[in-house]
Design an enzyme around this catalytic site. Structure first.
Site, PDB file in Angstrom:
ATOM      1  N   SER A  36       0.824  -1.211   0.000  1.00 24.14           N
ATOM      2  CA  SER A  36       0.000   0.000   0.000  1.00 24.14           C
ATOM      3  C   SER A  36       0.858   1.261   0.000  1.00 24.14           C
ATOM      4  CB  SER A  36      -0.916   0.017   1.219  1.00 24.14           C
ATOM      5  OG  SER A  36      -1.701  -1.151   1.274  1.00 24.14           O
TER       6      SER A  36
HETATM    7  N1  SAH Z   1      -0.703  -4.268   3.799  1.00 22.87           N
HETATM    8  C1  SAH Z   1      -0.183  -4.944   2.655  1.00 22.87           C
HETATM    9  C2  SAH Z   1      -1.209  -4.894   1.569  1.00 22.87           C
HETATM   10  C3  SAH Z   1      -1.115  -6.019   0.641  1.00 22.87           C
HETATM   11  S1  SAH Z   1      -2.318  -6.001  -0.645  1.00 22.87           S
HETATM   12  C4  SAH Z   1       1.095  -4.276   2.220  1.00 22.87           C
HETATM   13  O1  SAH Z   1       1.184  -3.057   2.343  1.00 22.87           O
HETATM   14  O2  SAH Z   1       1.988  -4.944   1.704  1.00 22.87           O
HETATM   15  C5  SAH Z   1      -3.630  -6.931   0.061  1.00 22.87           C
HETATM   16  C6  SAH Z   1      -3.329  -8.340   0.438  1.00 22.87           C
HETATM   17  O3  SAH Z   1      -4.549  -8.936   0.849  1.00 22.87           O
HETATM   18  C7  SAH Z   1      -2.787  -9.214  -0.692  1.00 22.87           C
HETATM   19  O4  SAH Z   1      -1.567  -9.759  -0.305  1.00 22.87           O
HETATM   20  C8  SAH Z   1      -3.866 -10.288  -0.851  1.00 22.87           C
HETATM   21  O5  SAH Z   1      -3.341 -11.560  -1.178  1.00 22.87           O
HETATM   22  C9  SAH Z   1      -4.502 -10.296   0.510  1.00 22.87           C
HETATM   23  N2  SAH Z   1      -5.842 -10.855   0.576  1.00 22.87           N
HETATM   24  C10 SAH Z   1      -6.882 -10.709  -0.275  1.00 22.87           C
HETATM   25  N3  SAH Z   1      -7.954 -11.389   0.160  1.00 22.87           N
HETATM   26  C11 SAH Z   1      -7.592 -11.979   1.329  1.00 22.87           C
HETATM   27  C12 SAH Z   1      -8.257 -12.822   2.264  1.00 22.87           C
HETATM   28  N4  SAH Z   1      -9.527 -13.213   2.108  1.00 22.87           N
HETATM   29  N5  SAH Z   1      -7.569 -13.232   3.353  1.00 22.87           N
HETATM   30  C13 SAH Z   1      -6.279 -12.876   3.548  1.00 22.87           C
HETATM   31  N6  SAH Z   1      -5.593 -12.079   2.697  1.00 22.87           N
HETATM   32  C14 SAH Z   1      -6.247 -11.641   1.604  1.00 22.87           C
END
Ligand code: SAH
Length: 218
Positions: free
Chosen positions: A61
């Site tokens: 993010s």
């Molecule tokens: N806070 C993280 C954001 C990653 S993007 C950062 O800054 O790196 C969002 C993440 O949510 C992705 O890695 C995706 O695989 C995960 N995601 C999507 N649906 C999900 C679910 N149902 N349970 C767990 N993770 C999920």
């Protein structure tokens, strides 16, 4: 490149200048080496005002969004927090510095594995990471003082509301797959929830039982 200079500039220009005043959030983001959470070829962009690819069609993010979401939880230090979407682990690291314990769920195993490695390197030991569908929360460890969801959901999953303690705050993007509104729900003593809309945002989809059914654009 001197990452500490880039990091201080990021906090001053992208975060403090846009109105984030929680000093603990500013301090945490001034010290955590965000460049370690992206691949080597992207490290020079790690402190830019943007989200970046982390593989598996997912993103780390934008720094400002991490700050807004974290500040919205109004953390004091003794909380147990649930994070959904570990991704790179950067948001997890920020939370780790600010609370007692972070429970983080990621559905993609390779991302969870990479995040675990970096967090271990940084000796952040107050983090539990689970690989599973985070739309159902983390029942065994509930209730939480805060739940932070880093992926966009069509609605507010009921599991999160059920797993919040009184006074607990849920921060999540709600909307369609292209754009969402960052929403905060606060559990009141009478069991109802105060709902606030914070700002427009754009996250990757929350995929699972109580989120979107698949990655396809419906
Ligand atoms: N806070 C993280 C954001 C990653 S993007 C950062 O800054 O790196 C969002 C993440 O949510 C992705 O890695 C995706 O695989 C995960 N995601 C999507 N649906 C999900 C679910 N149902 N349970 C767990 N993770 C999920």
């Amino acid at each position: 490149m001197d990452f500490s200079v880039a990091r201080r500039r990021m906090v001053a220009q992208q975060i403090a200048a846009r109105g984030i005043t929680d000093q603990r959030v500013l301090d945490a983001m001034s010290t955590i080496p965000r460049h370690l959470f992206v691949e080597a070829g992207l490290q020079s962009h790690a402190y830019s005002d943007a989200s970046l690819p982390i593989g598996e069609k997912q993103t780390i993010s934008q720094p400002y969004m991490v700050a807004v979401m974290t500040a919205a939880l109004e953390l004091k230090g003794d909380e147990r927090i649930l994070e959904i979407g570990t991704g790179s682990g950067y948001q997890t690291a920020v939370l780790s510095r600010l609370v007692k314990r972070v429970y983080s769920v990621e559905r993609i195993a390779v991302l969870a594995g990479r995040a675990r490695k970096v967090l271990d390197q940084l000796q952040m030991s107050n983090i539990n990471i689970k690989i599973s569908d985070g739309t159902i929360g983390w029942q065994d460890q509930a209730p939480f003082a805060g739940i932070l969801v880093a992926a966009g959901s069509p609605d507010v999953p009921s599991s999160y509301l059920e797993q919040l303690e009184v006074g607990g705050k849920l921060v999540l993007p709600v909307g369609d797959k292209d754009q969402q509104i960052l929403t905060r729900m606060i559990r009141q003593e009478d069991g109802t929830f105060k709902r606030e809309q914070l700002l427009g945002c754009r996250f990757v989809p929350l995929i699972g039982e109580q989120g979107w059914l698949s990655e396809s654009i419906l």
